[in-house]
Write a protein that holds these residues in place. Structure first.
Motif, PDB file in Angstrom:
ATOM      1  N   PRO A 151       0.823  -1.213   0.000  1.00  0.00           N
ATOM      2  CA  PRO A 151       0.000   0.000   0.000  1.00  0.00           C
ATOM      3  C   PRO A 151       0.860   1.269   0.000  1.00  0.00           C
ATOM      4  O   PRO A 151       1.880   1.330   0.701  1.00  0.00           O
ATOM      5  CB  PRO A 151      -0.788  -0.115   1.321  1.00  0.00           C
ATOM      6  CG  PRO A 151      -0.765  -1.564   1.678  1.00  0.00           C
ATOM      7  CD  PRO A 151       0.529  -2.099   1.144  1.00  0.00           C
ATOM      8  N   GLY A 152       0.499   2.240  -0.815  1.00  0.00           N
ATOM      9  CA  GLY A 152       1.182   3.536  -0.819  1.00  0.00           C
ATOM     10  C   GLY A 152       2.539   3.523  -1.483  1.00  0.00           C
ATOM     11  O   GLY A 152       3.312   4.471  -1.336  1.00  0.00           O
ATOM     12  N   ALA A 153       2.871   2.461  -2.220  1.00  0.00           N
ATOM     13  CA  ALA A 153       4.177   2.396  -2.898  1.00  0.00           C
ATOM     14  C   ALA A 153       4.002   1.680  -4.229  1.00  0.00           C
ATOM     15  O   ALA A 153       3.094   0.862  -4.390  1.00  0.00           O
ATOM     16  CB  ALA A 153       5.196   1.646  -2.037  1.00  0.00           C
ATOM     17  N   GLU A 154       4.868   1.994  -5.166  1.00  0.00           N
ATOM     18  CA  GLU A 154       4.794   1.308  -6.471  1.00  0.00           C
ATOM     19  C   GLU A 154       5.607   0.021  -6.385  1.00  0.00           C
ATOM     20  O   GLU A 154       6.595  -0.176  -7.114  1.00  0.00           O
ATOM     21  CB  GLU A 154       5.305   2.255  -7.566  1.00  0.00           C
ATOM     22  CG  GLU A 154       4.356   3.430  -7.758  1.00  0.00           C
ATOM     23  CD  GLU A 154       4.737   4.303  -8.960  1.00  0.00           C
ATOM     24  OE1 GLU A 154       3.988   5.248  -9.232  1.00  0.00           O
ATOM     25  OE2 GLU A 154       5.769   4.023  -9.605  1.00  0.00           O
ATOM     26  N   LEU A 155       5.189  -0.832  -5.504  1.00  0.00           N
ATOM     27  CA  LEU A 155       5.905  -2.084  -5.226  1.00  0.00           C
ATOM     28  C   LEU A 155       4.902  -3.200  -4.991  1.00  0.00           C
ATOM     29  O   LEU A 155       3.763  -2.943  -4.576  1.00  0.00           O
ATOM     30  CB  LEU A 155       6.759  -1.930  -3.953  1.00  0.00           C
ATOM     31  CG  LEU A 155       7.867  -0.886  -3.931  1.00  0.00           C
ATOM     32  CD1 LEU A 155       8.402  -0.708  -2.517  1.00  0.00           C
ATOM     33  CD2 LEU A 155       8.976  -1.256  -4.904  1.00  0.00           C
ATOM     34  N   PHE A 156       5.337  -4.433  -5.241  1.00  0.00           N
ATOM     35  CA  PHE A 156       4.551  -5.586  -4.806  1.00  0.00           C
ATOM     36  C   PHE A 156       5.502  -6.688  -4.363  1.00  0.00           C
ATOM     37  O   PHE A 156       6.716  -6.622  -4.642  1.00  0.00           O
ATOM     38  CB  PHE A 156       3.587  -6.067  -5.906  1.00  0.00           C
ATOM     39  CG  PHE A 156       4.231  -6.636  -7.145  1.00  0.00           C
ATOM     40  CD1 PHE A 156       4.665  -5.813  -8.173  1.00  0.00           C
ATOM     41  CD2 PHE A 156       4.375  -8.018  -7.299  1.00  0.00           C
ATOM     42  CE1 PHE A 156       5.242  -6.344  -9.328  1.00  0.00           C
ATOM     43  CE2 PHE A 156       4.938  -8.558  -8.449  1.00  0.00           C
ATOM     44  CZ  PHE A 156       5.373  -7.709  -9.468  1.00  0.00           C
ATOM     45  N   VAL A 157       4.957  -7.663  -3.668  1.00  0.00           N
ATOM     46  CA  VAL A 157       5.770  -8.767  -3.127  1.00  0.00           C
ATOM     47  C   VAL A 157       5.288 -10.065  -3.765  1.00  0.00           C
ATOM     48  O   VAL A 157       4.072 -10.289  -3.875  1.00  0.00           O
ATOM     49  CB  VAL A 157       5.608  -8.844  -1.591  1.00  0.00           C
ATOM     50  CG1 VAL A 157       6.296 -10.083  -1.018  1.00  0.00           C
ATOM     51  CG2 VAL A 157       6.154  -7.579  -0.935  1.00  0.00           C
ATOM     52  N   ILE A 158       6.211 -10.917  -4.185  1.00  0.00           N
ATOM     53  CA  ILE A 158       5.835 -12.172  -4.841  1.00  0.00           C
ATOM     54  C   ILE A 158       6.825 -13.255  -4.432  1.00  0.00           C
ATOM     55  O   ILE A 158       7.926 -12.944  -3.951  1.00  0.00           O
ATOM     56  CB  ILE A 158       5.821 -11.979  -6.380  1.00  0.00           C
ATOM     57  CG1 ILE A 158       5.064 -13.125  -7.075  1.00  0.00           C
ATOM     58  CG2 ILE A 158       7.223 -11.789  -6.939  1.00  0.00           C
ATOM     59  CD1 ILE A 158       4.694 -12.816  -8.521  1.00  0.00           C
TER      60      ILE A 158
END
Ligand SMILES: O=C(CO)[C@@H](O)[C@@H](O)COP(=O)(O)O
Length: 270
Positions: free
Chosen positions: A79-86
């Motif tokens: 949330p609130g960042a241009e990131l994701f976790v995979i």
């Protein structure tokens, strides 16, 4: 290794610091990966929370029998960042843990030097990244090879909405997406083109299997569990003979009830 990466090695630099780093590769967009209003300290906590959530949710794919060996993957937007976790590619589910999840930017590139980035991210990372870039409302993406949903995908047939559980969860049929080979944006584009503006949170990618989306990783995992359940039920119904789709007005009423009445007021989909 540069000083910043050295710091990661001894733990003095966190994901947040690295996520805020200007893109290392010259060809990267100059966009800011971090919402400045949030600040870095909070970002580190948010990344850690998504790491824990995504790592734990992979166990749900095993628990519900949706994957074999290292198949399938779960991701969650930070949330609130241009990131994701995979998850890392091809790693046993028994090994998956928050610290070996991989933080990626929305181009699907692992944040250099962040914990876990020494491994390659999921082979479906590009598809997940495409969904996050084009569907801002999506907080989680899941892919499985669950048996009955894959069988419908192999036939290239949508699952007709013939039971109330489908009206509740998917608001109609579960659609089929195009046949697309892994390795570029084509799977992600097929998911987005099929699900944008569609009630269903699941798509059967032709000849491959289900991808699901949700407001959170948990919501996307629920859609993966439910699409396999309805795929199985409708398959067995068809074995005994023809089935009839539910009336459209009944589907609409069931879907609206399920989104706004079923469960508790604090549920995330409300
Ligand atoms: O279906 C595919 C690729 O689309 C599988 O390789 C996938 O289920 C698992 O791959 P990863 O282990 O996430 O790289």
């Amino acid at each position: 290794m540069d000083e910043r990466t050295d710091d990661v090695a001894d733990g003095t630099t966190t994901d947040a610091d690295l996520a805020g780093a200007r893109p290392a590769a010259a060809d990267r967009d100059e966009r800011d990966l971090v919402d400045d209003r949030a600040g870095h300290d909070d970002l580190d906590a948010r990344i850690d929370a998504v790491r824990r959530d995504v790592a734990a949710l992979h166990a749900e794919l095993v628990r519900y029998g949706l994957v074999v060996w290292t198949g399938g993957n779960v991701s969650g937007r930070v949330p609130g960042a241009e990131l994701f976790v995979i998850k890392p590619s091809g790693v046993s589910y028994d090994e998956l843990a928050p610290e070996n999840m991989i933080v990626c930017d929305l181009d699907g590139r692992a944040v250099p030097g962040s914990p876990g980035s020494e491994r390659s991210p999921s082979s479906d990372t590009a598809a997940h990244a495409y969904v996050y870039r084009h569907m801002p409302e999506v907080g989680g993406v899941v892919h499985t090879h669950s048996t009955f949903a894959v069988a419908w995908a192999a036939r290239g047939e949508e699952i007709p909405c013939v039971i109330t559980a489908m009206a509740d969860e998917f608001g109609g049929p579960v659609p089929v997406g195009p046949f697309a080979i892994i390795g570029d944006d084509s799977i992600g584009r097929g998911i987005v083109e099929t699900l944008s503006g569609h009630r269903s949170r699941a798509v059967l990618m032709r000849g491959h299997g289900p991808f699901t989306i949700g407001v959170s990783p948990r919501d996307a995992v629920k859609a993966a569990v439910m699409v396999e359940d309805v795929a199985r039920s409708v398959h067995h119904a068809l074995e005994a003979g023809p089935v009839e789709p539910l009336p459209v007005d009944a589907i609409d009423r069931l879907y609206e009830r399920y989104q706004h009445v079923y469960g508790q007021a604090g549920d995330e989909r409300r």
